[in-house]
Design an enzyme around this catalytic site. Structure first.
Site, PDB file in Angstrom:
ATOM      1  N   VAL A  65       8.320  -1.623 -10.760  1.00 22.14           N
ATOM      2  CA  VAL A  65       9.142  -0.819  -9.848  1.00 22.14           C
ATOM      3  C   VAL A  65      10.065  -1.657  -8.965  1.00 22.14           C
ATOM      4  O   VAL A  65      11.023  -1.135  -8.391  1.00 22.14           O
ATOM      5  CB  VAL A  65       8.277   0.111  -8.955  1.00 22.14           C
ATOM      6  CG1 VAL A  65       7.621   1.197  -9.769  1.00 22.14           C
ATOM      7  CG2 VAL A  65       7.274  -0.671  -8.122  1.00 22.14           C
ATOM      8  N   ASN A  91       3.914   6.144  -6.824  1.00 18.58           N
ATOM      9  CA  ASN A  91       2.542   5.844  -6.396  1.00 18.58           C
ATOM     10  C   ASN A  91       2.192   4.359  -6.478  1.00 18.58           C
ATOM     11  O   ASN A  91       1.213   3.913  -5.881  1.00 18.58           O
ATOM     12  CB  ASN A  91       1.597   6.680  -7.297  1.00 18.58           C
ATOM     13  CG  ASN A  91       0.167   6.237  -7.214  1.00 18.58           C
ATOM     14  OD1 ASN A  91      -0.530   6.545  -6.242  1.00 18.58           O
ATOM     15  ND2 ASN A  91      -0.301   5.500  -8.223  1.00 18.58           N
ATOM     16  N   SER A 144      -0.208   6.397   3.056  1.00 14.93           N
ATOM     17  CA  SER A 144      -1.605   6.048   3.364  1.00 14.93           C
ATOM     18  C   SER A 144      -1.883   6.355   4.833  1.00 14.93           C
ATOM     19  O   SER A 144      -0.952   6.367   5.653  1.00 14.93           O
ATOM     20  CB  SER A 144      -1.821   4.543   3.131  1.00 14.93           C
ATOM     21  OG  SER A 144      -2.999   4.113   3.774  1.00 14.93           O
ATOM     22  N   TYR A 157       1.231  -3.886   4.600  1.00 14.30           N
ATOM     23  CA  TYR A 157       0.853  -2.622   3.941  1.00 14.30           C
ATOM     24  C   TYR A 157       1.102  -1.434   4.878  1.00 14.30           C
ATOM     25  O   TYR A 157       1.684  -0.426   4.488  1.00 14.30           O
ATOM     26  CB  TYR A 157      -0.625  -2.707   3.550  1.00 14.30           C
ATOM     27  CG  TYR A 157      -1.142  -1.534   2.762  1.00 14.30           C
ATOM     28  CD1 TYR A 157      -0.858  -1.405   1.404  1.00 14.30           C
ATOM     29  CD2 TYR A 157      -1.937  -0.562   3.360  1.00 14.30           C
ATOM     30  CE1 TYR A 157      -1.350  -0.331   0.671  1.00 14.30           C
ATOM     31  CE2 TYR A 157      -2.433   0.513   2.637  1.00 14.30           C
ATOM     32  CZ  TYR A 157      -2.141   0.618   1.292  1.00 14.30           C
ATOM     33  OH  TYR A 157      -2.623   1.686   0.570  1.00 14.30           O
ATOM     34  N   ALA A 158       0.657  -1.581   6.125  1.00 13.32           N
ATOM     35  CA  ALA A 158       0.823  -0.486   7.096  1.00 13.32           C
ATOM     36  C   ALA A 158       2.299  -0.196   7.332  1.00 13.32           C
ATOM     37  O   ALA A 158       2.723   0.963   7.392  1.00 13.32           O
ATOM     38  CB  ALA A 158       0.133  -0.848   8.405  1.00 13.32           C
ATOM     39  N   LYS A 161       3.740   1.591   4.319  1.00 10.88           N
ATOM     40  CA  LYS A 161       3.299   2.985   4.217  1.00 10.88           C
ATOM     41  C   LYS A 161       3.940   3.863   5.290  1.00 10.88           C
ATOM     42  O   LYS A 161       4.160   5.050   5.070  1.00 10.88           O
ATOM     43  CB  LYS A 161       1.769   3.060   4.269  1.00 10.88           C
ATOM     44  CG  LYS A 161       1.076   2.456   3.042  1.00 10.88           C
ATOM     45  CD  LYS A 161       1.589   3.056   1.737  1.00 10.88           C
ATOM     46  CE  LYS A 161       0.675   2.802   0.551  1.00 10.88           C
ATOM     47  NZ  LYS A 161       1.244   3.289  -0.719  1.00 10.88           N
ATOM     48  N   ILE A 190     -10.150   5.752  -0.907  1.00  5.68           N
ATOM     49  CA  ILE A 190     -10.356   6.321  -2.240  1.00  5.68           C
ATOM     50  C   ILE A 190     -10.961   5.232  -3.127  1.00  5.68           C
ATOM     51  O   ILE A 190     -10.538   4.074  -3.075  1.00  5.68           O
ATOM     52  CB  ILE A 190      -9.022   6.829  -2.843  1.00  5.68           C
ATOM     53  CG1 ILE A 190      -8.282   7.771  -1.871  1.00  5.68           C
ATOM     54  CG2 ILE A 190      -9.273   7.517  -4.189  1.00  5.68           C
ATOM     55  CD1 ILE A 190      -8.954   9.068  -1.543  1.00  5.68           C
TER      56      ILE A 190
HETATM   57  P1  NDP Z   1      -4.866   0.410  -7.952  1.00  2.00           P
HETATM   58  O1  NDP Z   1      -4.852  -1.034  -7.669  1.00  2.00           O
HETATM   59  O2  NDP Z   1      -5.905   0.979  -8.821  1.00  2.00           O
HETATM   60  O3  NDP Z   1      -3.445   0.864  -8.492  1.00  2.00           O
HETATM   61  C1  NDP Z   1      -2.251   0.291  -8.087  1.00  2.00           C
HETATM   62  C2  NDP Z   1      -1.231   0.661  -9.130  1.00  2.00           C
HETATM   63  O4  NDP Z   1       0.074   0.221  -8.752  1.00  2.00           O
HETATM   64  C3  NDP Z   1      -1.543   0.048 -10.479  1.00  2.00           C
HETATM   65  O5  NDP Z   1      -1.364   1.028 -11.451  1.00  2.00           O
HETATM   66  C4  NDP Z   1      -0.498  -1.053 -10.630  1.00  2.00           C
HETATM   67  O6  NDP Z   1      -0.181  -1.264 -11.994  1.00  2.00           O
HETATM   68  C5  NDP Z   1       0.671  -0.412  -9.873  1.00  2.00           C
HETATM   69  N1  NDP Z   1       1.653  -1.402  -9.446  1.00  2.00           N
HETATM   70  C6  NDP Z   1       1.503  -2.406  -8.537  1.00  2.00           C
HETATM   71  N2  NDP Z   1       2.636  -3.127  -8.463  1.00  2.00           N
HETATM   72  C7  NDP Z   1       3.520  -2.564  -9.334  1.00  2.00           C
HETATM   73  C8  NDP Z   1       4.841  -2.843  -9.722  1.00  2.00           C
HETATM   74  N3  NDP Z   1       5.534  -3.867  -9.195  1.00  2.00           N
HETATM   75  N4  NDP Z   1       5.436  -2.052 -10.636  1.00  2.00           N
HETATM   76  C9  NDP Z   1       4.772  -1.024 -11.188  1.00  2.00           C
HETATM   77  N5  NDP Z   1       3.513  -0.692 -10.861  1.00  2.00           N
HETATM   78  C10 NDP Z   1       2.886  -1.460  -9.953  1.00  2.00           C
HETATM   79  O7  NDP Z   1      -4.935   1.099  -6.517  1.00  2.00           O
HETATM   80  P2  NDP Z   1      -4.911   2.618  -6.053  1.00  2.00           P
HETATM   81  O8  NDP Z   1      -4.990   3.538  -7.186  1.00  2.00           O
HETATM   82  O9  NDP Z   1      -5.887   2.715  -4.972  1.00  2.00           O
HETATM   83  O10 NDP Z   1      -3.456   2.692  -5.396  1.00  2.00           O
HETATM   84  C11 NDP Z   1      -2.477   3.658  -5.769  1.00  2.00           C
HETATM   85  C12 NDP Z   1      -1.618   3.982  -4.568  1.00  2.00           C
HETATM   86  O11 NDP Z   1      -2.424   4.628  -3.577  1.00  2.00           O
HETATM   87  C13 NDP Z   1      -1.028   2.744  -3.899  1.00  2.00           C
HETATM   88  O12 NDP Z   1       0.283   3.043  -3.457  1.00  2.00           O
HETATM   89  C14 NDP Z   1      -1.952   2.546  -2.709  1.00  2.00           C
HETATM   90  O13 NDP Z   1      -1.321   1.849  -1.683  1.00  2.00           O
HETATM   91  C15 NDP Z   1      -2.236   3.991  -2.338  1.00  2.00           C
HETATM   92  N6  NDP Z   1      -3.404   4.199  -1.492  1.00  2.00           N
HETATM   93  C16 NDP Z   1      -4.674   3.869  -1.922  1.00  2.00           C
HETATM   94  C17 NDP Z   1      -5.766   4.124  -1.122  1.00  2.00           C
HETATM   95  C18 NDP Z   1      -7.152   3.825  -1.551  1.00  2.00           C
HETATM   96  O14 NDP Z   1      -8.065   3.958  -0.721  1.00  2.00           O
HETATM   97  N7  NDP Z   1      -7.398   3.452  -2.798  1.00  2.00           N
HETATM   98  C19 NDP Z   1      -5.607   4.710   0.215  1.00  2.00           C
HETATM   99  C20 NDP Z   1      -4.246   5.034   0.553  1.00  2.00           C
HETATM  100  C21 NDP Z   1      -3.199   4.788  -0.273  1.00  2.00           C
HETATM  101  P3  NDP Z   1       0.259  -2.693 -12.594  1.00  2.00           P
HETATM  102  O15 NDP Z   1      -0.386  -3.751 -11.756  1.00  2.00           O
HETATM  103  O16 NDP Z   1      -0.167  -2.668 -14.010  1.00  2.00           O
HETATM  104  O17 NDP Z   1       1.760  -2.719 -12.487  1.00  2.00           O
END
Ligand code: NDP
Length: 267
Positions: A65, A91, A144, A157-158, A161, A190
């Site tokens: 992204v 996301n 978040s 991060y904060a 978000k 989560i």
């Molecule tokens: P994960 O680490 O499981 O997922 C993060 C995702 O972001 C992965 O699919 C990763 O895929 C993708 N990603 C990261 N960098 C890039 C990039 N440059 N281009 C494309 N994709 C990217 O964490 P979560 O599922 O927990 O996080 C998902 C979202 O939810 C995030 O925005 C996180 O900040 C937010 N969030 C999560 C919380 C929690 O408690 N888990 C709480 C609040 C918000 P890949 O590395 O393969 O590119």
């Protein structure tokens, strides 16, 4: 107006893991053709397999992204193939640390801001034009609780978000006249690969301070996202929805008061 998601096309960034995977699955179960996007295509293929197991439809796109050209090409490829992108779920996200602000290297700060803010910006820029042409669209952004509360040792991060909240409100104003709604979810804790370590450290305490007395699952966030994606929610835009089991309402003292009132105190 068609009130069903059946046959709509969604691009879900970060769809290959955690919350994004949950969102992909939920949308696919509702009949959406889901474009699973992330850098790690092996993980994206896993999401696709889960969707197909549930009789849904998915395709995998390698997407960084932060790379505007990559985003442009992927969005154009999807548009050429399907002639539409109805839903964008922005996301993708990452974290650093834990690092106090004054110890955070510039590169780490840049990396987090780029992923969340430039990431969302790049995707919205490409998809909004397509949605505007169709006079229809649903954009959902993953913010978040950290965006309202701050987060110790994760200021980048904060900040990112919080920035996404500003982006959500602004886009809602700009795109509403084109029939596009823009909303955000603010998950609490989560259970995903991102939070594995924190959950081990303070999951139990977090659970106890959450009115619903559990840690959130990706499906909890997916339910909120799918709600915003529904064609029926066309009058709901510029909303930032907490998905935290009520955590934000709570304070440690309330937990003690609850224990006191229910006779659990001191047990
Ligand atoms: P994960 O680490 O499981 O997922 C993060 C995702 O972001 C992965 O699919 C990763 O895929 C993708 N990603 C990261 N960098 C890039 C990039 N440059 N281009 C494309 N994709 C990217 O964490 P979560 O599922 O927990 O996080 C998902 C979202 O939810 C995030 O925005 C996180 O900040 C937010 N969030 C999560 C919380 C929690 O408690 N888990 C709480 C609040 C918000 P890949 O590395 O393969 O590119």
């Amino acid at each position: 107006m068609n009130n069903t998601l059946q046959g709509q096309v969604a691009l879900v960034t970060g769809g290959n893991s955690g919350i994004g995977r949950g969102i992909c699955l939920d949308l696919a179960k509702k009949g959406v053709k889901v474009m699973v996007a992330g850098r790690n295509t092996t993980k994206s293929q896993e999401t696709k397999a889960l969707i197909e197991e549930a009789q849904g439809f998915a395709e995998v796109y390698r997407l960084d992204v932060t790379d505007a050209d990559n985003v442009h090409n992927v969005v154009q490829e999807i548009y050429k193939k399907y002639g539409r992108i109805d839903i964008l779920v922005s996301n993708a996200g990452n974290t650093t640390g834990p690092l106090f602000t004054h110890n955070t290297p510039y590169e780490e700060w840049d990396n987090v801001l780029k992923t969340h803010l430039y990431g969302a910006f790049n995707c919205v820029k490409e998809c909004a034009e397509i949605m505007q042409e169709k006079k229809y669209g649903r954009i959902v952004i993953t913010s978040s609780l950290a965006g309202i509360h701050g987060l110790t040792a994760q200021s980048s991060y904060a900040v990112a978000k919080s920035g996404l909240v500003g982006l959500t409100y602004t886009l809602a104003k700009e795109l509403g006249p084109s029939g596009i709604t823009v909303n955000a979810v603010q998950p609490g804790f989560i259970d995903t690969p991102m939070t594995e370590q924190q959950l081990q450290m303070c999951g139990e305490q977090w659970k106890n301070e959450t009115p619903m007395r559990r840690i959130g699952q990706p499906q909890d966030v997916a339910t909120a996202v799918s709600f915003f994606c529904s064609p029926e929610t066309e009058f709901i835009t510029g909303v930032v929805m907490r998905v935290d089991g009520g955590f934000m309402l709570n304070l440690s003292v309330d937990t003690l008061l609850y224990k006191f009132a229910s006779g659990e105190f001191g047990k």
